[in-house]
Design an enzyme around this catalytic site. Structure first.
Site, PDB file in Angstrom:
ATOM      1  N   HIS A 188      -2.851   4.867  -2.941  1.00 37.03           N
ATOM      2  CA  HIS A 188      -2.300   5.133  -1.619  1.00 37.03           C
ATOM      3  C   HIS A 188      -3.459   5.426  -0.696  1.00 37.03           C
ATOM      4  O   HIS A 188      -4.362   6.168  -1.066  1.00 37.03           O
ATOM      5  CB  HIS A 188      -1.442   6.395  -1.625  1.00 37.03           C
ATOM      6  N   THR A 248      -8.621  -1.834  -6.397  1.00 36.64           N
ATOM      7  CA  THR A 248      -9.457  -2.909  -6.925  1.00 36.64           C
ATOM      8  C   THR A 248     -10.321  -3.576  -5.869  1.00 36.64           C
ATOM      9  O   THR A 248     -11.266  -4.278  -6.203  1.00 36.64           O
ATOM     10  CB  THR A 248      -8.557  -4.006  -7.522  1.00 36.64           C
ATOM     11  N   GLY A 249      -9.973  -3.410  -4.594  1.00 38.53           N
ATOM     12  CA  GLY A 249     -10.695  -4.107  -3.529  1.00 38.53           C
ATOM     13  C   GLY A 249     -10.350  -5.593  -3.461  1.00 38.53           C
ATOM     14  O   GLY A 249     -10.932  -6.338  -2.679  1.00 38.53           O
ATOM     15  N   ASP A 282       2.073  -1.338  -1.702  1.00 39.65           N
ATOM     16  CA  ASP A 282       1.219  -1.350  -0.503  1.00 39.65           C
ATOM     17  C   ASP A 282       2.028  -1.360   0.787  1.00 39.65           C
ATOM     18  O   ASP A 282       1.589  -1.903   1.798  1.00 39.65           O
ATOM     19  CB  ASP A 282       0.269  -2.563  -0.498  1.00 39.65           C
ATOM     20  N   GLU A 283       3.199  -0.778   0.763  1.00 45.05           N
ATOM     21  CA  GLU A 283       4.035  -0.754   1.969  1.00 45.05           C
ATOM     22  C   GLU A 283       3.600   0.350   2.934  1.00 45.05           C
ATOM     23  O   GLU A 283       4.045   0.368   4.083  1.00 45.05           O
ATOM     24  CB  GLU A 283       5.510  -0.514   1.594  1.00 45.05           C
TER      25      GLU A 283
HETATM   26  P1  GDP Z   1       0.953   2.457  -0.441  1.00 42.54           P
HETATM   27  O1  GDP Z   1       0.413   2.157  -1.785  1.00 42.54           O
HETATM   28  O2  GDP Z   1       2.372   2.042  -0.275  1.00 42.54           O
HETATM   29  O3  GDP Z   1       0.725   3.872  -0.035  1.00 42.54           O
HETATM   30  O4  GDP Z   1       0.170   1.548   0.599  1.00 42.54           O
HETATM   31  P2  GDP Z   1      -1.422   1.382   0.795  1.00 42.54           P
HETATM   32  O5  GDP Z   1      -2.014   2.677   1.096  1.00 42.54           O
HETATM   33  O6  GDP Z   1      -2.017   0.589  -0.282  1.00 42.54           O
HETATM   34  O7  GDP Z   1      -1.452   0.373   2.048  1.00 42.54           O
HETATM   35  C1  GDP Z   1      -1.084   0.729   3.260  1.00 42.54           C
HETATM   36  C2  GDP Z   1      -2.265   0.542   4.187  1.00 42.54           C
HETATM   37  O8  GDP Z   1      -1.771   0.427   5.458  1.00 42.54           O
HETATM   38  C3  GDP Z   1      -3.205   1.725   4.209  1.00 42.54           C
HETATM   39  O9  GDP Z   1      -4.511   1.285   4.509  1.00 42.54           O
HETATM   40  C4  GDP Z   1      -2.656   2.585   5.333  1.00 42.54           C
HETATM   41  O10 GDP Z   1      -3.617   3.407   5.955  1.00 42.54           O
HETATM   42  C5  GDP Z   1      -2.192   1.520   6.279  1.00 42.54           C
HETATM   43  N1  GDP Z   1      -1.026   1.856   7.081  1.00 42.54           N
HETATM   44  C6  GDP Z   1       0.095   2.558   6.749  1.00 42.54           C
HETATM   45  N2  GDP Z   1       0.959   2.554   7.762  1.00 42.54           N
HETATM   46  C7  GDP Z   1       0.384   1.817   8.765  1.00 42.54           C
HETATM   47  C8  GDP Z   1       0.799   1.415  10.059  1.00 42.54           C
HETATM   48  O11 GDP Z   1       1.895   1.707  10.520  1.00 42.54           O
HETATM   49  N3  GDP Z   1      -0.076   0.644  10.769  1.00 42.54           N
HETATM   50  C9  GDP Z   1      -1.295   0.258  10.295  1.00 42.54           C
HETATM   51  N4  GDP Z   1      -2.079  -0.482  11.049  1.00 42.54           N
HETATM   52  N5  GDP Z   1      -1.698   0.604   9.060  1.00 42.54           N
HETATM   53  C10 GDP Z   1      -0.873   1.376   8.318  1.00 42.54           C
END
Ligand code: GDP
Length: 424
Positions: free
Chosen positions: A40, A302-303, A12-13
């Protein structure tokens, strides 16, 4: 040229966003591990999407999206996801599925659920999408490769063998109805019909692509700390989350992966159980969760509410080192603009001694965070496009993190959108 986008933390990065961005300058995007258990979130001109199994390159018409052999392939999920993006007006992407990818079967999902039920309070916090039973079967050599769908006779024989074994557990461990070979064959015939047009010898395809100078992007799921070898075992996922595994899960030589963009989150979050030294609780955590990510920190698949914490320099430096990070993309920095001060975990105190090295799980359980605190910047940094325009305290936070990570921060993400990125 092969680039990998991977996570340094618990997942979730914001890898999805960075992959989507880098996808613009890629020809081929490959998922190399994991399954549809994590997600993602991507926001682009077509809308907001939660992808679980499709590579984040499916939104461009110049890219080919590949499901590599290392992935846990859930065929119905893949097709649901394709339909989902078509319904929102995205053109049909070019998709290839490795003939060596193995298939997540309905019984993998059942076993995942039954095992979590059986373990009760001692469960691993699985997403119950069958990933652990799937990878167990792969290495127990009773998994089903996509290529095997096309050999009816040996498939039937295999399925009968699988039922014989699995039904012992079904009957005696879980007390559930037995699996039937006929039902499983019917399911597999359906899967064959669905996947046939996309089946590809992916390593041969990628070999040719490399000789033609094509740009390949490997997309990882979750992060370093969830790696089965180098993470917080046993609270890990079942396939390697490391860039190095990209070579295996896609079928390319390891020395071709030249650029390893490691995504580091500006604070910490984790889904599911497991060690998390800089975790915070109560109102402090609730506020960060509410403000975090894009519309709150809740699992994309999963929410579930994510666990929250301050930036952990010990875990993140280790996460970068084990990935072999060549550069860092620091994400969701905009979220922190409300804080008066920002604690950063710079050491772990274990049995009265402070260490900066990330230890094995048994020691990690005893670790207490040692914090240094930096001043907040108390403004909204969204919309800023140049590094020098960021508030001084914000730059100080980034540069402090960079020094701790010992890897250059090449990108700072200050919003969820595709173009909300500051290059340094
Ligand atoms: P992933 O699994 O690493 O792709 O990460 P996720 O998608 O689960 O979580 C990242 C969340 O942070 C998502 O809701 C993205 O839209 C959001 N996100 C990503 N980069 C940024 C950012 O720089 N700022 C903000 N506010 N949200 C971001």
């Amino acid at each position: 040229m092969v680039t990998a986008v991977v996570g340094a933390n618990w997942g979730d990065e914001g890898k999805g966003k960075i992959t989507d961005m880098l996808g613009e300058e890629s020809d081929i995007i490959v998922r190399f591990q994991g399954g549809s258990n994590a997600g993602h979130t991507i926001i682009n001109d077509y809308g907001k999407f939660a992808l679980h199994i499709l590579p984040s390159g499916v939104f461009y018409d110049h890219t080919t999206s590949i499901i590599g052999n290392g992935v846990a392939l859930n065929i119905p999920d893949l097709f649901k996801e394709i339909q989902g993006i078509l319904d929102k007006g995205v053109p049909m992407p070019k998709i290839k599925v490795s003939d060596r990818a193995q298939i997540v079967m309905p019984y993998h999902i059942l076993f995942d659920q039954y095992e979590e039920e059986r373990l009760g309070g001692k469960s691993f916090g699985s997403t119950k999408s069958g990933i652990a039973p799937f990878y167990s079967d792969k290495y127990a050599k009773i998994g089903i490769q996509v290529s095997e769908l096309f050999d009816e006779e040996s498939l039937r024989e295999k399925v009968e063998g699988i039922c014989e074994k699995k039904n012992v557990l079904m009957e005696h461990l879980y007390h559930k109805p037995a699996l039937s070979p006929d039902d499983l064959m019917e399911t597999l015939h359906e899967y064959r019909k669905m996947v046939e047009p996309y089946v590809c010898d992916v390593s041969a395809f990628l070999y040719k692509a490399r000789t033609e100078g094509k740009r390949i992007l490997l997309e990882g799921q979750l992060g370093s700390l969830k790696d089965p070898d180098h993470g917080i075992y046993p609270m890990v996922t079942s396939s390697s989350t490391l860039a190095g595994y990209g070579a295996i899960g896609a079928g390319i030589p390891p020395y071709e992966i030249k650029r390893i963009v490691t995504v580091v989150k500006a604070y910490s979050s984790a889904v599911g159980a497991g060690e998390f030294v800089s975790e915070i609780f109560g109102e402090e955590a609730d506020e960060l969760r509410r403000r975090g990510g894009d519309g709150g920190e809740y699992g994309a698949t999963t929410g579930r509410p994510r666990r929250m914490g301050w930036f952990d320099a010990v875990a993140s430096r280790y996460g970068c080192r084990i990935q072999g990070a060549t550069e860092v993309a620091l994400t969701v920095l905009d979220v922190l603009g409300y804080l008066d001060e920002l604690p950063i975990c710079v050491g772990y105190e274990i049995d009265g001694k402070v260490t900066k090295e990330f230890p094995t799980t048994n020691l990690l359980k005893k670790a207490k965070p040692v914090y240094e605190t930096l001043p907040g910047w108390k403004t909204d940094i969204r919309g800023i496009q140049e590094y020098d325009k960021l508030p001084a305290n914000c730059r100080q936070y980034i540069e402090f993190i960079e020094k701790e990570l010992q890897v250059p921060v090449s990108m700072v993400s200050n919003g969820p959108g595709r173009h909300e990125i500051i290059y340094r």
